[in-house]
Design a protein around this motif. Structure first.
Motif, PDB file in Angstrom:
ATOM      1  N   PRO A 168       0.805  -1.229   0.000  1.00 41.09           N
ATOM      2  CA  PRO A 168       0.000   0.000   0.000  1.00 41.09           C
ATOM      3  C   PRO A 168       0.839   1.280   0.000  1.00 41.09           C
ATOM      4  O   PRO A 168       0.324   2.339  -0.353  1.00 41.09           O
ATOM      5  N   LEU A 169       2.108   1.197   0.360  1.00 43.47           N
ATOM      6  CA  LEU A 169       2.968   2.384   0.370  1.00 43.47           C
ATOM      7  C   LEU A 169       3.678   2.617  -0.960  1.00 43.47           C
ATOM      8  O   LEU A 169       4.274   3.682  -1.162  1.00 43.47           O
ATOM      9  N   ALA A 170       3.640   1.650  -1.858  1.00 44.77           N
ATOM     10  CA  ALA A 170       4.332   1.779  -3.140  1.00 44.77           C
ATOM     11  C   ALA A 170       3.702   2.907  -3.949  1.00 44.77           C
ATOM     12  O   ALA A 170       2.495   2.909  -4.200  1.00 44.77           O
ATOM     13  N   ALA A 171       4.539   3.871  -4.328  1.00 47.53           N
ATOM     14  CA  ALA A 171       4.048   5.028  -5.088  1.00 47.53           C
ATOM     15  C   ALA A 171       5.228   5.909  -5.445  1.00 47.53           C
ATOM     16  O   ALA A 171       6.344   5.728  -4.955  1.00 47.53           O
ATOM     17  N   ASP A 172       4.955   6.893  -6.284  1.00 38.18           N
ATOM     18  CA  ASP A 172       5.895   7.972  -6.549  1.00 38.18           C
ATOM     19  C   ASP A 172       5.402   9.184  -5.780  1.00 38.18           C
ATOM     20  O   ASP A 172       4.301   9.673  -6.040  1.00 38.18           O
ATOM     21  N   TYR A 173       6.189   9.630  -4.823  1.00 35.21           N
ATOM     22  CA  TYR A 173       5.828  10.768  -3.979  1.00 35.21           C
ATOM     23  C   TYR A 173       6.500  12.003  -4.556  1.00 35.21           C
ATOM     24  O   TYR A 173       7.715  12.026  -4.755  1.00 35.21           O
ATOM     25  N   GLN A 174       5.710  13.043  -4.820  1.00 31.97           N
ATOM     26  CA  GLN A 174       6.229  14.236  -5.491  1.00 31.97           C
ATOM     27  C   GLN A 174       6.150  15.450  -4.579  1.00 31.97           C
ATOM     28  O   GLN A 174       5.081  15.756  -4.050  1.00 31.97           O
ATOM     29  N   GLY A 175       7.283  16.099  -4.411  1.00 32.10           N
ATOM     30  CA  GLY A 175       7.361  17.283  -3.570  1.00 32.10           C
ATOM     31  C   GLY A 175       7.648  16.920  -2.122  1.00 32.10           C
ATOM     32  O   GLY A 175       7.378  15.814  -1.665  1.00 32.10           O
ATOM     33  N   LYS A 176       8.184  17.897  -1.406  1.00 37.43           N
ATOM     34  CA  LYS A 176       8.561  17.668  -0.001  1.00 37.43           C
ATOM     35  C   LYS A 176       7.386  17.245   0.862  1.00 37.43           C
ATOM     36  O   LYS A 176       7.513  16.381   1.718  1.00 37.43           O
ATOM     37  N   GLN A 177       6.225  17.844   0.647  1.00 32.36           N
ATOM     38  CA  GLN A 177       5.065  17.530   1.489  1.00 32.36           C
ATOM     39  C   GLN A 177       4.687  16.054   1.369  1.00 32.36           C
ATOM     40  O   GLN A 177       4.447  15.392   2.374  1.00 32.36           O
ATOM     41  N   GLN A 178       4.638  15.528   0.147  1.00 32.47           N
ATOM     42  CA  GLN A 178       4.296  14.118  -0.026  1.00 32.47           C
ATOM     43  C   GLN A 178       5.381  13.200   0.530  1.00 32.47           C
ATOM     44  O   GLN A 178       5.087  12.166   1.134  1.00 32.47           O
ATOM     45  N   VAL A 179       6.648  13.572   0.336  1.00 28.41           N
ATOM     46  CA  VAL A 179       7.746  12.751   0.847  1.00 28.41           C
ATOM     47  C   VAL A 179       7.716  12.715   2.371  1.00 28.41           C
ATOM     48  O   VAL A 179       7.813  11.643   2.982  1.00 28.41           O
ATOM     49  N   PHE A 180       7.531  13.864   2.998  1.00 27.18           N
ATOM     50  CA  PHE A 180       7.440  13.884   4.462  1.00 27.18           C
ATOM     51  C   PHE A 180       6.219  13.114   4.949  1.00 27.18           C
ATOM     52  O   PHE A 180       6.262  12.437   5.975  1.00 27.18           O
ATOM     53  N   GLY A 181       5.126  13.168   4.206  1.00 25.76           N
ATOM     54  CA  GLY A 181       3.937  12.387   4.552  1.00 25.76           C
ATOM     55  C   GLY A 181       4.196  10.898   4.467  1.00 25.76           C
ATOM     56  O   GLY A 181       3.736  10.123   5.319  1.00 25.76           O
ATOM     57  N   PHE A 182       4.922  10.480   3.456  1.00 28.15           N
ATOM     58  CA  PHE A 182       5.301   9.071   3.296  1.00 28.15           C
ATOM     59  C   PHE A 182       6.137   8.608   4.486  1.00 28.15           C
ATOM     60  O   PHE A 182       5.874   7.560   5.080  1.00 28.15           O
ATOM     61  N   TRP A 183       7.148   9.395   4.838  1.00 33.24           N
ATOM     62  CA  TRP A 183       7.980   9.021   5.982  1.00 33.24           C
ATOM     63  C   TRP A 183       7.172   8.997   7.281  1.00 33.24           C
ATOM     64  O   TRP A 183       7.351   8.111   8.120  1.00 33.24           O
ATOM     65  N   ALA A 184       6.273   9.936   7.446  1.00 32.12           N
ATOM     66  CA  ALA A 184       5.427   9.960   8.648  1.00 32.12           C
ATOM     67  C   ALA A 184       4.577   8.698   8.720  1.00 32.12           C
ATOM     68  O   ALA A 184       4.390   8.117   9.800  1.00 32.12           O
ATOM     69  N   ARG A 185       4.068   8.262   7.568  1.00 31.25           N
ATOM     70  CA  ARG A 185       3.252   7.047   7.534  1.00 31.25           C
ATOM     71  C   ARG A 185       4.092   5.827   7.916  1.00 31.25           C
ATOM     72  O   ARG A 185       3.632   4.961   8.674  1.00 31.25           O
ATOM     73  N   GLN A 186       5.317   5.754   7.419  1.00 30.87           N
ATOM     74  CA  GLN A 186       6.198   4.640   7.786  1.00 30.87           C
ATOM     75  C   GLN A 186       6.449   4.624   9.296  1.00 30.87           C
ATOM     76  O   GLN A 186       6.396   3.567   9.929  1.00 30.87           O
ATOM     77  N   TYR A 187       6.718   5.786   9.859  1.00 31.63           N
ATOM     78  CA  TYR A 187       6.972   5.847  11.300  1.00 31.63           C
ATOM     79  C   TYR A 187       5.718   5.510  12.094  1.00 31.63           C
ATOM     80  O   TYR A 187       5.787   4.825  13.117  1.00 31.63           O
ATOM     81  N   GLU A 188       4.576   5.954  11.626  1.00 30.97           N
ATOM     82  CA  GLU A 188       3.314   5.631  12.296  1.00 30.97           C
ATOM     83  C   GLU A 188       3.078   4.122  12.287  1.00 30.97           C
ATOM     84  O   GLU A 188       2.768   3.529  13.322  1.00 30.97           O
ATOM     85  N   LEU A 189       3.244   3.500  11.123  1.00 32.38           N
ATOM     86  CA  LEU A 189       2.995   2.060  11.001  1.00 32.38           C
ATOM     87  C   LEU A 189       3.970   1.223  11.816  1.00 32.38           C
ATOM     88  O   LEU A 189       3.635   0.118  12.245  1.00 32.38           O
ATOM     89  N   THR A 190       5.177   1.735  12.030  1.00 36.94           N
ATOM     90  CA  THR A 190       6.186   0.967  12.780  1.00 36.94           C
ATOM     91  C   THR A 190       6.332   1.428  14.223  1.00 36.94           C
ATOM     92  O   THR A 190       7.226   0.966  14.926  1.00 36.94           O
TER      93      THR A 190
END
Length: 130
Positions: A42-64
């Motif tokens: 579900p995390l596989a994607a192309d994240y564009q821009g700082k906001q999306q990249v930081f959101g992706f990292w936040a999601r990883q930290y939340e899930l773990t």
């Protein structure tokens, strides 16, 4: 042989990421960064821009539950690219992740413009994030 200056830049980014210093990490990301996270989770994607990249990292930290760690073992670089051999570890819902991999970073003007994350075992990584 002297170390390429981009090695120090990338090392600084990984050190800042490791201690949660996202302000420093943000300074080292180009405004138009594209982060490619492959696979079929579900995390596989192309994240564009700082906001999306930081959101992706936040999601990883939340899930773990904050257990995600990315430890580089080798960093090499040219004027345009950096290559990082690393190991990612994390825990999630009773699962444990130990994922060696490689990150490839395209650089422009001393900032990460494009980022690809590859793992030695894509199936295991997909299973962990699914």
């Amino acid at each position: 042989m002297d170390e390429h200056p981009n090695v120090a830049l990338v090392r600084r980014a990984y050190q800042a990421f490791a201690v949660g210093d996202l302000a420093t990490v943000g300074e080292l990301l180009h405004d138009e960064i594209v982060y490619h996270f492959g696979g079929r989770s579900p995390l596989a994607a192309d994240y564009q821009g700082k906001q999306q990249v930081f959101g992706f990292w936040a999601r990883q930290y939340e899930l773990t539950g904050g257990t995600l760690r990315i430890v580089p073992s080798v960093i090499t670089a040219t004027d345009e690219y950096a290559f990082v051999r690393l190991q990612a570890t994390a825990e999630r819902d009773g699962k444990t992740l130990t994922a060696p991999g490689v990150n490839v970073i395209r650089l422009r003007d001393g900032k990460a413009l494009e980022f690809w994350s590859y793992t030695d075992d894509q199936y295991a990584l997909d299973e962990f994030w699914s």
